[in-house]
Design an enzyme around this catalytic site. Structure first.
Site, mmCIF file in Angstrom:
data_model
loop_
_atom_site.group_PDB
_atom_site.id
_atom_site.type_symbol
_atom_site.label_atom_id
_atom_site.label_comp_id
_atom_site.label_asym_id
_atom_site.label_seq_id
_atom_site.Cartn_x
_atom_site.Cartn_y
_atom_site.Cartn_z
ATOM 1 N N ASP A 175 13.405 -8.072 0.846
ATOM 2 C CA ASP A 175 12.425 -7.655 0.127
ATOM 3 C C ASP A 175 11.941 -9.151 -0.068
ATOM 4 O O ASP A 175 11.734 -8.576 -1.764
ATOM 5 C CB ASP A 175 11.795 -6.594 -0.379
ATOM 6 C CG ASP A 175 10.610 -6.445 -0.281
ATOM 7 O OD1 ASP A 175 9.026 -6.997 -0.141
ATOM 8 O OD2 ASP A 175 9.607 -4.974 -0.269
ATOM 9 N N HIS A 348 6.389 -3.055 -4.418
ATOM 10 C CA HIS A 348 7.520 -4.071 -4.276
ATOM 11 C C HIS A 348 8.785 -3.977 -5.347
ATOM 12 O O HIS A 348 7.928 -4.424 -6.116
ATOM 13 C CB HIS A 348 7.346 -4.992 -3.140
ATOM 14 C CG HIS A 348 6.416 -4.774 -2.219
ATOM 15 N ND1 HIS A 348 7.273 -4.633 -0.721
ATOM 16 C CD2 HIS A 348 5.542 -4.330 -1.386
ATOM 17 C CE1 HIS A 348 6.332 -4.236 -0.228
ATOM 18 N NE2 HIS A 348 5.370 -4.496 -0.229
HETATM 19 ZN ZN LIG Z 1 6.481 -3.775 4.361
HETATM 20 ZN ZN LIG Z 2 6.427 -1.077 3.076
#
Ligand SMILES: [Zn+2]
Ligand SMILES: [Zn+2]
Length: 534
Positions: A175, A348
């Site tokens: 990510d 994130h």
């Molecule tokens: Zn996502």
């Molecule tokens: Zn997510």
């Protein structure tokens, strides 16, 4: 629109099936899903769909994808609970196909063994996957941050990631959303203090808008409400639906008697209530934007109320959010954002967390995913410094990557465009123009022109209605005669602020005309509202 296909021999596995929400230019488009035509080449071979977590950009396209999968849909219990209503809504039979998995569980699909690992993110029950293939282990992080003090005490499985790393990992797909942020993102717990300040100083209602899937955020607010003797009301469809699912599965705990319905908010003194609302992106039909213009059935803003925006603004939504904030301020309520207090934290991981993931997993090949290209590039550079021996592969949507005999590289490209979906089951369409043409061809076109005084909000003249492509029918003549008056009345009864906001006004005109044509003529024409400010 996250979606990754991993194929090995005759077996393929899909990871995630997401949507993105349309930019405002995509008039009338409800959803954008990945172009699925490339999957046709794998017909009969896709033996499983694996869902990392329940965010729309990972599960939103499931109803369009499930037919192409010849096997189960694996995901955590909470993820699948969010998927189920989507399938039911589309009346898709899924009996026995949704298989809940636990962290550290493994399932085998042909030559691929899929191992699930717990990661932390902005919602509960998120998973990374490790695919054990004959060519080596591929780790896909899903969306993650490394929350060391998660509210549900379910930490990121760093131990297993390290174990995989020391045993040898072929490739890491990670990510990249926050690759351009320094340091650590912070824990979901970090918002408690900021909200505590709001709770201890607010004299009126506290209204918080956040994403309805941000269950941790809901729990923080529920806990503070209990501590500060306030009742909690969830306002908006998504907020009610997701809080119910989270309650049922034990991811949200609400003490008895604390929760009230939105219709009961006005029964309590303002200082005794917290409302948790949808609409953090200024969406015209969601709870907070309606409340902000005094157009919600149950909830009113009063001077002294505090309205907290506890979510990031998705790029493209800034204007709509700004308008909502202005409306809130006009009601005399106080607007609080995360620049005032720490009331939002990203889901994130930032640079240091991303580096930690790379050094734990120690892949031979590193592939940054999930982010704008500049973030992927930053993440790639980061990997080169953390693991100088790793090969970094920069790929874009549609690239086909082959791992063979120790080598890895892009060998092909497939169609990976986007498909625009009109939620009212017009089906999939190639592009915006085609969609509008089909709509007009089937149901005709109605142009409603309204001239309004920008200062006073008064109609300058009767609205004019132009139709094209609607078959002449004596029964419709009277309706067309009545339409300008009906529209004028609807506009006159609209809240003042809606009249000064062309976006909201257009939406009202569209809804009003659609309703009229549906009720009186059984038609669904494309309605094109034109607002002229005089
Ligand atoms: Zn996502
Ligand atoms: Zn997510």
């Amino acid at each position: 629109m996250n979606m990754l296909l991993v194929a090995c021999g005759d077996t393929a596995v899909l990871i995630d099936a997401g949507v993105m929400f349309p930019e405002p230019e995509l008039f009338g488009v409800d959803l954008v899903i990945p172009d699925l035509s490339a999957l046709d080449g794998y017909r009969g071979r896709i033996k499983a769909l694996v869902l990392t977590h329940g965010h729309e950009d990972h599960i939103g396209a499931i109803a369009h994808v499930i037919d192409r999968v010849d096997g189960p849909i694996y995901g955590s219990e909470f993820t699948l609970a969010l998927v189920e209503p989507k399938l039911d809504e589309h009346r898709i039979e899924h009996e026995g196909r949704l298989i809940a998995v636990q962290p550290r569980q493994r399932v085998t699909v042909g030559p691929i063994t899929i191992e699930f690992l717990r990661v932390t993110h902005s919602m509960p029950d998120c998973l990374a996957v490790a695919l054990h293939t004959p060519a080596g282990v591929i780790v896909h992080t899903g969306d993650f941050k490394i929350d060391q003090t998660p509210l549900d005490s379910q930490p990121c499985d760093l131990h297993r990631l390290a174990e995989l790393g020391s045993a040898g990992v072929l490739a890491l797909f990670s990510d990249s959303t926050n690759a351009d942020r320094r340091g650590f993102t912070g824990s979901e717990r970090d918002v408690v203090e900021g909200f505590e300040e709001i709770f201890s100083s607010a004299n009126g209602k506290i209204v918080v808008t956040t994403f309805s899937s941000s269950i941790y955020r809901l729990q923080v607010l529920v806990d503070l409400a209990e501590q500060f003797d306030r009742k909690v009301a969830f306002v908006g469809r998504g907020m009610n639906q997701n809080s119910e699912i989270a309650l049922r599965l034990g991811h949200l705990t609400i003490p008895a008697g604390l929760q009230i319905r939105d219709s009961e908010v006005s029964d309590h003194p303002a200082q005794d209530v917290v409302c948790i609302c949808t609409g953090s992106q200024g969406e015209a039909l969601a709870a907070l934007p309606r409340i902000a213009i005094d157009d919600h059935r149950h909830v009113r803003l009063l001077p002294g109320d505090v309205v907290a925006f506890s979510a990031r603004s998705i790029p493209g939504n800034e204007k709509a959010i700004g308008r909502t904030m202005n409306h809130v301020a006009r009601r005399g309520a106080d607007v609080v954002t995360d620049t005032d207090r720490r009331i939002h934290v990203s889901g994130h991981g930032s640079a240091e967390e991303l580096k930690l993931m790379i050094s734990l997993v120690k892949p031979r090949v590193f592939v940054p995913i999930h982010g704008e290209y500049r973030q992927l590039a930053r993440h790639g550079r980061m990997a080169r410094t953390v693991c100088p021996d790793a090969e970094v592969l920069m790929i874009q949507d549609g690239d086909v990557l082959r791992f063979q005999g120790g080598a890895a590289g892009v060998v092909d490209r497939i169609a990976a465009g986007r498909i625009l979906i009109d939620g009212t089951r017009t089906g999939e369409i190639g592009d915006e123009v085609l969609r509008d043409r089909r709509h007009v061809a089937a149901d005709g076109l109605v142009v409603a022109i309204v001239a309004i005084n920008a200062q006073s909000g008064v109609l300058e003249q009767a609205p004019s209605i132009i139709t094209r492509g609607l078959a002449a029918d004596v029964r419709h003549e009277q309706m067309l005669k009545d339409a300008p008056n009906i529209l004028a009345r609807a506009i006159e009864s609209a809240p003042r602020e809606e009249l000064s906001d062309p976006g909201l006004l257009k939406e009202r005109i569209r809804i009003e005309m659609q309703r009229l044509f549906r009720k009186r003529a059984g038609r669904r024409p494309l309605v094109l509202p034109v607002v002229m400010e005089v």
